[in-house]
Write a protein that holds these residues in place. Structure first.
Motif, PDB file in Angstrom:
ATOM      1  N   ALA A 134       0.547  -4.908   8.116  1.00 20.40           N
ATOM      2  CA  ALA A 134       0.915  -5.506   6.839  1.00 20.40           C
ATOM      3  C   ALA A 134       0.463  -4.651   5.664  1.00 20.40           C
ATOM      4  CB  ALA A 134       0.310  -6.906   6.724  1.00 20.40           C
ATOM      5  N   VAL A 135      -0.800  -4.213   5.701  1.00 20.76           N
ATOM      6  CA  VAL A 135      -1.321  -3.407   4.595  1.00 20.76           C
ATOM      7  C   VAL A 135      -0.622  -2.058   4.543  1.00 20.76           C
ATOM      8  CG1 VAL A 135      -3.378  -2.239   3.698  1.00 20.76           C
ATOM      9  CG2 VAL A 135      -3.539  -4.584   4.534  1.00 20.76           C
ATOM     10  N   LEU A 136      -0.276  -1.531   5.693  1.00 17.09           N
ATOM     11  CA  LEU A 136       0.433  -0.256   5.731  1.00 17.09           C
ATOM     12  C   LEU A 136       1.778  -0.363   5.012  1.00 17.09           C
ATOM     13  CD1 LEU A 136       0.363   2.643   6.903  1.00 17.09           C
ATOM     14  CD2 LEU A 136       1.602   1.747   8.868  1.00 17.09           C
ATOM     15  N   GLU A 137       2.458  -1.476   5.211  1.00 14.45           N
ATOM     16  CA  GLU A 137       3.760  -1.677   4.574  1.00 14.45           C
ATOM     17  C   GLU A 137       3.629  -1.975   3.083  1.00 14.45           C
ATOM     18  OE1 GLU A 137       5.862  -4.663   6.722  1.00 14.45           O
ATOM     19  OE2 GLU A 137       6.036  -3.466   8.549  1.00 14.45           O
ATOM     20  N   MET A 138       2.540  -2.672   2.714  1.00 15.67           N
ATOM     21  CA  MET A 138       2.322  -3.004   1.308  1.00 15.67           C
ATOM     22  C   MET A 138       1.794  -1.811   0.527  1.00 15.67           C
ATOM     23  SD  MET A 138       0.490  -6.697   1.912  1.00 15.67           S
ATOM     24  CE  MET A 138       0.156  -7.016   0.191  1.00 15.67           C
ATOM     25  N   GLU A 139       1.122  -0.922   1.243  1.00 14.52           N
ATOM     26  CA  GLU A 139       0.468   0.220   0.605  1.00 14.52           C
ATOM     27  C   GLU A 139       1.503   1.254   0.187  1.00 14.52           C
ATOM     28  OE1 GLU A 139      -1.834   3.169   3.039  1.00 14.52           O
ATOM     29  OE2 GLU A 139      -3.494   1.966   2.281  1.00 14.52           O
ATOM     30  N   PRO A 179      -7.978   4.499   1.586  1.00 14.51           N
ATOM     31  CA  PRO A 179      -6.823   4.100   2.400  1.00 14.51           C
ATOM     32  C   PRO A 179      -6.713   4.974   3.646  1.00 14.51           C
ATOM     33  CG  PRO A 179      -6.197   4.431   0.089  1.00 14.51           C
ATOM     34  CD  PRO A 179      -7.576   4.968   0.250  1.00 14.51           C
ATOM     35  N   THR A 180      -6.098   4.438   4.678  1.00  9.54           N
ATOM     36  CA  THR A 180      -5.983   5.158   5.950  1.00  9.54           C
ATOM     37  C   THR A 180      -5.337   6.524   5.778  1.00  9.54           C
ATOM     38  OG1 THR A 180      -5.819   3.091   7.184  1.00  9.54           O
ATOM     39  CG2 THR A 180      -4.995   5.078   8.272  1.00  9.54           C
ATOM     40  N   TRP A 181      -4.317   6.606   4.935  1.00 11.66           N
ATOM     41  CA  TRP A 181      -3.532   7.834   4.846  1.00 11.66           C
ATOM     42  C   TRP A 181      -4.288   8.987   4.198  1.00 11.66           C
ATOM     43  CZ3 TRP A 181      -2.140   9.230  -0.232  1.00 11.66           C
ATOM     44  CH2 TRP A 181      -2.256   8.215  -1.194  1.00 11.66           C
ATOM     45  N   MET A 182      -5.465   8.693   3.578  1.00  8.66           N
ATOM     46  CA  MET A 182      -6.271   9.799   3.060  1.00  8.66           C
ATOM     47  C   MET A 182      -7.767   9.502   3.182  1.00  8.66           C
ATOM     48  SD  MET A 182      -5.874   9.623  -1.083  1.00  8.66           S
ATOM     49  CE  MET A 182      -4.394  10.602  -0.993  1.00  8.66           C
ATOM     50  N   ARG A 183      -8.126   8.796   4.250  1.00  9.44           N
ATOM     51  CA  ARG A 183      -9.544   8.462   4.436  1.00  9.44           C
ATOM     52  C   ARG A 183     -10.379   9.711   4.686  1.00  9.44           C
ATOM     53  NH1 ARG A 183      -9.177   4.053   7.598  1.00  9.44           N
ATOM     54  NH2 ARG A 183      -9.274   2.792   5.718  1.00  9.44           N
ATOM     55  N   ALA A 184      -9.877  10.644   5.455  1.00 15.14           N
ATOM     56  CA  ALA A 184     -10.650  11.867   5.715  1.00 15.14           C
ATOM     57  C   ALA A 184     -10.755  12.730   4.465  1.00 15.14           C
ATOM     58  CB  ALA A 184     -10.006  12.662   6.855  1.00 15.14           C
ATOM     59  N   SER A 211     -12.731  -6.039   6.507  1.00 14.21           N
ATOM     60  CA  SER A 211     -11.993  -5.038   7.264  1.00 14.21           C
ATOM     61  C   SER A 211     -11.624  -3.881   6.345  1.00 14.21           C
ATOM     62  CB  SER A 211     -10.723  -5.649   7.870  1.00 14.21           C
ATOM     63  OG  SER A 211      -9.760  -5.884   6.854  1.00 14.21           O
ATOM     64  N   LEU A 212     -11.291  -2.747   6.950  1.00 17.04           N
ATOM     65  CA  LEU A 212     -10.933  -1.577   6.161  1.00 17.04           C
ATOM     66  C   LEU A 212      -9.682  -1.841   5.324  1.00 17.04           C
ATOM     67  CD1 LEU A 212     -11.573   1.253   8.790  1.00 17.04           C
ATOM     68  CD2 LEU A 212     -13.071   0.514   6.933  1.00 17.04           C
ATOM     69  N   GLU A 213      -8.798  -2.683   5.805  1.00 17.96           N
ATOM     70  CA  GLU A 213      -7.586  -3.023   5.058  1.00 17.96           C
ATOM     71  C   GLU A 213      -7.927  -3.936   3.876  1.00 17.96           C
ATOM     72  OE1 GLU A 213      -6.694  -0.948   8.256  1.00 17.96           O
ATOM     73  OE2 GLU A 213      -7.686  -2.890   8.489  1.00 17.96           O
ATOM     74  N   GLN A 214      -8.831  -4.895   4.083  1.00 21.28           N
ATOM     75  CA  GLN A 214      -9.228  -5.785   3.003  1.00 21.28           C
ATOM     76  C   GLN A 214      -9.942  -5.030   1.881  1.00 21.28           C
ATOM     77  OE1 GLN A 214     -11.627  -8.712   4.974  1.00 21.28           O
ATOM     78  NE2 GLN A 214      -9.879  -9.791   5.869  1.00 21.28           N
ATOM     79  N   ILE A 215     -10.737  -4.024   2.251  1.00 27.48           N
ATOM     80  CA  ILE A 215     -11.496  -3.260   1.258  1.00 27.48           C
ATOM     81  C   ILE A 215     -10.561  -2.566   0.277  1.00 27.48           C
ATOM     82  CG2 ILE A 215     -13.040  -1.259   0.971  1.00 27.48           C
ATOM     83  CD1 ILE A 215     -14.393  -2.151   3.591  1.00 27.48           C
TER      84      ILE A 215
END
Length: 522
Positions: A256-261, A418-423, A481-485
């Motif tokens: 869900a967060v991936l699609e909203m992000e 965000p996951t797409w640039m966490r590193a 969760s990482l998505e909630q953050i």
């Protein structure tokens, strides 16, 4: 709910709890190397043959050029600064596991070159390469662990991996101390070459571990490999039960967060740092937090001052070189105990309270150490007594520091991007680590030379200032969760109370989104 068949993966043969234990152990191997890499230079820098060979002292080990000595230690952090940003791009593009392989390559090259160094130029180049490798490890290992850990225990798991940090530092300190007693070895080149070579142990174990462990499910979803991600989440959260509520909740939330992000156009580091074009995700704000938390911890907490000046404090207490040597090793070993305390409390108390109590306690300790040193100078007849009291508070300082401040700047950057640039985001945290610790190693001796024990007062005052700064600008991430953050940083205001208000609004939208638009199917 279907999961992609991953029976060929070695991690599929383990139960969920055992797999999480293995993940923690593999990550600990990476952090153990980082600790050993920091600790080894202190042990090597007291070896007479190394001191003479590298041209900053005589054959008896007396240092005549402290600038060269400091340069050998600090250039490592210049390599880390360069490696951090490369590691961030690499891990976000090619994955966490391949990033750990790249880290292992650079670390092993650094170890081999340091152990075979023949002169100053050689060791400086070797230290830069080693710094690149350790930056890859610090950028990737903690965030990979965070992405695989349950939200309720994420801080504890990362703390447990960092137990290996102080273990690595203490191992090198004790080994260097033990080798100093061997007449032939202690004064020859074998001593320091062997110390460098011991760093191969965690790297070999890390490489073997990466052949067994899974990739980050969040990175896999981002790359369109949702089936593999679901299989990993099912194993870790449901222990092969795909209908477990924790599996369903986490997987649906990631999707869900991936699609909203909405991915920001701020894909390069310059735009990220200043938050140009990042919209509601406010990358610049997150990066400033990750960067400055590390700088403030590595330099502003006074840890560099205590570590660098501890030898002087021990000598003021009347301890000879031999006793000061084993006391330093013992003091560093207390960091293991402190980190274990941190692991037990950081999720229960939260990140903010951990910083509050740590800052208050460390401030008091720093003022006491400074006061005891001044008392020793003013009362030569009682100098040993005051020095002994200051030495005792050095031990207390290391325990409190490792139980509070030590872990927050390492945990926080793994959570807030965000996951797409966490590193890539975590790379700024590692850059802060390199600048803070490397700068502290260079500046603290200058401060002591200029203002002596008042250096401790400066850092003590800084610790008090960190409490209101944390209250105003550092939102709580524990238990989320990482998505909630992600939603914590949606507010246009950087103040924590405004961020919490916006978080509640966004969570309501997320729950509606989950309830009306998503069915868990792969």
């Amino acid at each position: 709910m279907l999961a992609q068949n991953s029976s060929g993966k070695l991690w599929q043969r383990l139960s969920g709890p055992r797999l999480m234990t293995l993940i923690t152990a593999v990550s600990a191997c990476a952090i153990a190397y980082e600790g050993m890499s920091q600790g080894v230079i202190g042990a090597v820098n007291s070896t007479p043959e190394f001191i003479h060979r590298m041209g900053y002292g005589d054959r008896d080990g007396t240092v005549t050029d402290p600038t060269k000595q400091g340069g050998i230690a600090s250039i490592y952090y210049a390599g880390s600064l360069l490696g951090a940003f490369w590691a961030g791009q690499f891990a976000d593009r090619y994955g966490r596991i391949k990033g750990l392989w790249m880290a292992s390559f650079w670390c092993m090259a650094g170890v081999i070159l340091q152990a075979s160094a023949t002169n100053l130029a050689f060791i400086l180049c070797a230290r830069i390469i080693a710094g690149v490798g350790v930056a890859f490890l610090i950028v990737i290992a903690p965030l990979w662990t965070a992405e695989l850990s349950p939200a309720a225990h994420r801080g504890r798991v990362i703390c447990l991996t960092f137990l290996a940090n102080f273990s690595g530092i203490a191992f090198e300190a004790w080994l260097g101390y033990g080798l100093s007693f061997t007449k032939d070895i202690g004064h020859g080149q074998f001593r320091w070459r062997f110390l460098f070579a011991t760093q191969t142990i965690p790297i070999v174990l890390l490489v073997l571990g990466t052949l067994v462990i899974p990739e980050s499910p969040r990175w896999l979803v981002r790359k369109g490999r949702a089936g593999e991600a679901l299989a990993i989440i099912t194993k870790l959260r449901g222990n092969d039960d795909s209908e477990h509520p924790d599996v369903i909740e986490e997987y649906k939330e990631i999707i869900a967060v991936l699609e909203m992000e909405q991915e920001s156009s701020s894909s390069n580091y310059f735009k990220m740092f200043f938050g140009i074009g990042s919209g509601d995700i406010h990358l610049g704000r997150r990066i400033q937090l990750a960067f400055w938390l590390q700088v403030l911890m590595q330099y502003g907490t006074g840890i560099a001052a205590v570590v660098i000046y501890s030898g002087t404090i021990f000598r003021t207490a009347g301890f000879d070189a031999e006793k000061a040597g084993w006391m330093t090793a013992l003091c560093l070993s207390l960091g293991i105990v402190g980190t274990a305390i941190n692991a037990a409390l950081v999720d229960r108390l939260g990140r903010r309270i951990t910083v509050y109590w740590g800052s208050a306690a460390l401030s008091v300790i720093l003022f006491i150490i400074g006061g005891m040193q001044r008392a020793a100078y003013n009362n030569p007849d009682s100098a040993q007594a005051y020095g002994t009291a200051a030495a005792a508070f050095v031990f207390i300082y290391v325990l409190v520091f490792s139980a509070s401040w030590l872990m927050i700047p390492f945990i926080y950057p793994t959570e807030i991007f965000p996951t797409w640039m966490r590193a890539k985001g975590n790379a700024f945290g590692v850059a802060g680590w390199a600048i803070g610790y490397g700068g502290g190693s260079l500046l603290v001796p200058v401060m002591f030379s200029g203002i002596s024990e008042k250096t401790f007062y400066v850092f003590g005052a800084a610790m008090l200032a960190y409490i209101p700064l944390t209250y105003v600008f550092v939102p709580e991430t524990a238990g989320r969760s990482l998505e909630q953050i992600d939603f914590l940083f949606a507010s246009k205001s950087p103040f924590t109370w405004k961020e919490e208000e916006e978080f509640e609004k966004r969570m309501e939208v997320l729950q509606q989104h989950l309830g009306t638009e998503h069915k868990l199917a792969v």
